[in-house]
Enzyme design. Structure first.
Site, mmCIF file in Angstrom:
data_model
loop_
_atom_site.group_PDB
_atom_site.id
_atom_site.type_symbol
_atom_site.label_atom_id
_atom_site.label_comp_id
_atom_site.label_asym_id
_atom_site.label_seq_id
_atom_site.Cartn_x
_atom_site.Cartn_y
_atom_site.Cartn_z
ATOM 1 N N GLY A 78 -7.293 -2.190 -1.708
ATOM 2 C CA GLY A 78 -8.691 -2.100 -2.132
ATOM 3 C C GLY A 78 -9.349 -0.835 -1.583
ATOM 4 N N ASP B 50 -0.308 -7.878 5.596
ATOM 5 C CA ASP B 50 0.176 -8.726 4.499
ATOM 6 C C ASP B 50 1.459 -8.230 3.837
ATOM 7 O OD1 ASP B 50 -2.133 -10.178 4.979
ATOM 8 O OD2 ASP B 50 -3.271 -9.202 3.371
ATOM 9 N N GLU C 16 -1.079 -18.817 3.196
ATOM 10 C CA GLU C 16 -2.464 -19.232 2.881
ATOM 11 C C GLU C 16 -2.764 -19.145 1.386
ATOM 12 O OE1 GLU C 16 -5.365 -16.706 4.802
ATOM 13 O OE2 GLU C 16 -4.433 -14.880 4.074
#
Ligand code: F6P
Length: 368
Positions: A106, A152, A250
């Protein structure tokens, strides 16, 4: 003297300080002035003392520090044209036209847009009478290079993002701790790990700890996952295991795209009509992200930081915005937007329920 600025953006990750150290020192080594933009895009928009010149000794000891010492922030102002105009004003005022950004996809996409918009931002500054054409002349092109800092490991096109191996190591340490108490009570634990929409941390932690069962977003289990999980756990128990570890990303979903929560898994393991295991949930949370970087992330941060400085100095108006990646142990420059597009394709493949494509785009080998 060429002035190069370095900033960190998005969620922090172990290794970001190593990146800043490497960039500052490589810039100085090559005869440039090095600057740090504090507080991510917030610092770019606000300028002033949030953009600081750095000396060699200012980053001493930073390799072994966790988080990001120059701060990071999620900045709404940068989404507005006025925020980006302020950012351009601040860079030109300091004489900076080369920026290295370490963040997630992002943050890096925002950087690419800023670079594309740069000529029109300069035009506006000139039309507003803030700078003359002659003053702006040396800064006609903004060069930006990205480094992927994220726990991540969710950017396609690189084997590892800076920070992912530190988070993985932390998860494994935590599961080792949990296993001791699980064994003592003969309990089951549902361990929820981070990763946003990416299952890399869960998948690799499962492999590294020998977990009984894992759930990841890229390859949801078949619809009968409840029976499947219970029969695997039952089988392991029959083999004499006193502890059960289920790792849940998650972002884990079922084949219909509904989230699988730790509570759902726990209730199933604990169901008195089924396995009836004494079960606890541990959500590891931000301990996965904080703390010092493992050796691999320090090495990656340093080698990629050095390459980023070289790349930003060699960039021309005709070169794409580069992202520095690692592929098969080699430090590589790639067009940033290609990597971002490939990453978007993973999300699309998941939506289409094309699990093989999702895993292939993540560059991850997986068999049931
Ligand atoms: O992207 C890194 C990450 O730690 C994800 O794994 C997690 O979903 C998210 O950031 C948490 O964000 P925050 O720190 O804003 O709660």
């Amino acid at each position: 003297k060429k002035k190069i600025a370095i900033m960190t953006s998005g969620g922090d990750s172990p290794g970001m300080n190593g990146v800043v150290r490497a960039c500052v020192r490589m810039a100085i080594h090559l005869g440039c002035d090095a600057y740090c933009i504090y507080e991510g895009y917030e610092g770019l928009v606000r300028g002033g003392d949030l953009i600081r010149k750095m000396e060699w000794q200012d980053v001493r000891g930073w390799l072994s520090e966790g988080g990001t010492l120059i701060g990071t922030a999620r900045c709404m102002a940068f989404y507005e044209r006025s925020g980006r105009l302020a950012a351009a004003r601040n860079l030109v005022a300091q004489g900076i036209d080369a920026v290295i950004i370490c963040g997630g996809d992002g943050s890096l996409t925002g950087a690419d847009r800023f670079r594309a918009e740069w000529p029109s931002l300069l035009k506006e500054l000139e039309e507003n009478g803030e700078f003359t054409a002659a003053q702006l002349e040396p800064y006609r092109h903004l060069n930006i290079v990205g480094l992927v800092g994220s726990i991540d490991n969710d950017l396609s096109g690189t084997d590892a993002t800076i920070g992912c191996y530190s988070a993985l190591a932390r998860i494994c340490q935590c599961i080792d701790l949990i296993e001791a108490t699980a064994y003592s009570h003969s309990r089951a634990f549902v361990v929820e790990v981070m990763g946003r929409h990416c299952g890399w941390l869960a998948l690799m932690a499962g492999v590294a700890t020998g977990a009984d069962f894992i759930f990841i977003p890229e390859r949801p289990r078949p619809d009968n996952w409840r029976e499947e999980m219970c029969s695997v756990v039952e089988h392991h128990r029959k083999l004499g295991k006193r502890k059960t570890i289920v790792i849940l990303a998650e972002g884990a979903i079922d084949r219909q795209g509904n989230r699988i929560s730790p509570e759902m898994v726990k209730d199933l393991l604990a169901d008195p009509k089924g396995l009836g295991l004494d079960t606890r949930i541990t959500t590891l949370g931000h301990v996965q992200r904080g703390g010092t970087a493992v050796a691999y992330d320090r090495m990656l941060a340093t080698l990629q930081g050095v390459e980023a400085v070289k790349a930003v100095l060699e960039a021309t108006p005709d070169t794409p915005t580069w992202v520095i990646t690692i592929n098969e142990n080699k430090i590589v420059r790639k067009p940033l937007m290609e990597a971002v597009q490939a990453t978007k394709k993973v999300a699309q493949a998941i939506k289409r329920q094309d699990w093989d494509e999702a895993m292939a785009l993540r560059d991850t080998e997986f068999s049931e």
